[in-house]
Design an enzyme around this catalytic site. Structure first.
Site, mmCIF file in Angstrom:
data_model
loop_
_atom_site.group_PDB
_atom_site.id
_atom_site.type_symbol
_atom_site.label_atom_id
_atom_site.label_comp_id
_atom_site.label_asym_id
_atom_site.label_seq_id
_atom_site.Cartn_x
_atom_site.Cartn_y
_atom_site.Cartn_z
ATOM 1 N N GLU A 26 3.415 10.616 8.985
ATOM 2 C CA GLU A 26 3.551 11.600 7.917
ATOM 3 C C GLU A 26 2.121 12.689 7.547
ATOM 4 O OE1 GLU A 26 2.593 10.430 4.322
ATOM 5 O OE2 GLU A 26 2.788 12.361 3.385
ATOM 6 N N ASP B 208 9.115 2.725 9.097
ATOM 7 C CA ASP B 208 9.399 3.347 7.566
ATOM 8 C C ASP B 208 10.914 3.327 7.457
ATOM 9 O OD1 ASP B 208 7.380 1.200 7.094
ATOM 10 O OD2 ASP B 208 5.690 2.801 5.989
HETATM 11 O O1 F6P Z 1 3.553 3.128 8.307
HETATM 12 C C1 F6P Z 1 4.018 2.186 8.808
HETATM 13 C C2 F6P Z 1 3.226 1.090 8.362
HETATM 14 O O2 F6P Z 1 4.198 0.128 8.770
HETATM 15 C C3 F6P Z 1 3.268 0.810 7.129
HETATM 16 O O3 F6P Z 1 4.587 0.479 6.165
HETATM 17 C C4 F6P Z 1 2.284 -0.473 6.490
HETATM 18 O O4 F6P Z 1 1.831 -0.400 5.401
HETATM 19 C C5 F6P Z 1 0.918 -0.070 7.649
HETATM 20 O O5 F6P Z 1 1.467 0.276 8.731
HETATM 21 C C6 F6P Z 1 0.594 -1.099 8.476
HETATM 22 O O6 F6P Z 1 -0.048 -0.301 9.480
HETATM 23 P P1 F6P Z 1 -2.018 -0.665 9.600
HETATM 24 O O7 F6P Z 1 -2.468 -2.190 8.835
HETATM 25 O O8 F6P Z 1 -1.856 -1.044 11.100
HETATM 26 O O9 F6P Z 1 -2.384 0.272 9.344
#
Ligand code: F6P
Length: 343
Positions: free
Chosen positions: A105, A129
């Site tokens: 997004e 997600d």
């Molecule tokens: O957006 C996808 C996702 O897997 C979320 O579910 C999760 O909160 C986030 O990425 C965590 O990613 P990072 O720690 O790499 O920012």
């Protein structure tokens, strides 16, 4: 010959390499395009850091997890060289005519803004997600569900042996698709998702009824789930690169609460980044390859400002701003469909 720069941005996702391979193979073979990759997401574009992407570079890539280009949560408007004007100059200097941005997004929103400001850009939606609107599925989701389902299967055998309640926390920031699908596939006794709060009383009633039947309760919770009364999602790890709270840990909060209220020994497992790593499923490889191939058609047709999407079994084009209107959340009726067999 059109020279195209590809970047992968945001959290990585199984299938990114298959997109890159699909794009390079079709782009070079069918459209006569030439490719480079920007390294580490938007940072590579902003700093003009590129690698060549030719056929030999993408050979055998579709089964490899991660992204050969690297990724980051760095935005295109960040830093002294960020912003559309600077980026246009960098693209000019590198001789790159168009950008393919593969991301979630945040990437789509940044792409829309760059497009509005004159950058020739198209996109490929990505997130484990599965919460991006206007595309039926995103690649990476199926792999994450497969991994989470396997975790449930494994937790059930240890839970059954000890007659414990097992709580599995999966990813899912604002949408509980991974929890819903993995929980359904793994036969969870309760699935807790961000879209539909459940009370502690209700969760404990499900857990107790499972125990009373002589079974070991299995609860699947998405990281973005909140209990009534919680004003914010559970987060103790500060902010990520996009200034969003870093999630993770609600499962550890729930487990002692369940144990205290039901008297059933309860253990929590936070699945975390395992869900994003490793080999993509065949479904994700096929979807990612098709999206990668189709995005080169958008470039050839100069459909700037669009991303490719899955509609049914067809690959379609959707404008970034249409895709950004809403999140694809689990509809109430879809949750209710499974909720009737919880407990
Ligand atoms: O957006 C996808 C996702 O897997 C979320 O579910 C999760 O909160 C986030 O990425 C965590 O990613 P990072 O720690 O790499 O920012």
């Amino acid at each position: 010959m059109t020279k195209v720069g590809i970047l992968t941005s945001g959290g990585d996702c199984p299938g990114l390499n298959a997109v890159i391979r699909g794009a390079v193979l079709k782009g070079t073979t069918v459209h006569g395009q030439q490719f480079v990759g920007f390294l580490d997401g938007w940072r590579g574009l902003v700093e003009g850091n590129v690698m060549d992407l030719d056929r030999p570079t993408v050979r055998g890539l579709s089964h490899e997890g991660g992204t050969i280009l690297g990724t980051s949560r760095f935005g295109p408007y960040q830093g002294p060289n960020g912003g559309a004007e600077n980026i246009a100059r960098t693209l000019d200097r590198l001789g790159v005519d168009a950008v393919i941005a593969i991301g979630g997004e945040g990437t789509a929103a940044a792409s829309q803004r760059l497009y509005d400001e004159g950058i020739k850009i198209v996109g490929v939606p990505k997130t484990i997600d599965n919460d991006l609107d206007r595309t039926d599925y995103t690649f990476g989701f199926d792999t994450a569900v497969e991994i989470a389902t396997e975790a449930i299967d494994r937790l059930r055998t240890t839970g059954n042996s000890h007659k414990r309640c097992m709580v599995l926390e999966v990813m899912g920031r604002g949408a509980g698709w991974i929890a819903l699908h993995a929980g359904t596939a793994g036969g969870a006794h309760a699935i807790l998702i961000p879209e539909h709060p459940e009370t502690m009383e209700q969760i404990c009633a499900w857990v107790t009824s499972v125990r009373d039947r002589g079974r070991a309760p299995m609860v699947v919770v998405a990281e973005g789930f909140t209990l009534p009364g919680m004003t914010e999602v559970y987060s103790t790890k500060g902010l990520d690169g996009f200034d969003r709270p870093r999630l993770g840990g609600i499962g550890e909060v729930l487990a002692p609460m369940i144990e205290e209220r039901t008297g059933i020994e309860t253990r929590a497992t936070v699945l975390g980044y395992v869900q994003r790593g490793g080999v993509p499923t065949a479904f994700d490889r096929v979807l990612a390859t098709r999206l990668g191939m189709a995005v080169t058609d958008l470039v050839a047709r100069r459909q700037w400002g669009n991303m490719v999407a899955l509609h049914g079994t067809d690959i379609a084009a959707v404008h970034f701003d249409e895709a950004l209107v809403d999140h694809k959340r689990v509809p109430l009726e879809r949750y209710q469909e499974m909720r009737v067999i919880f407990g």
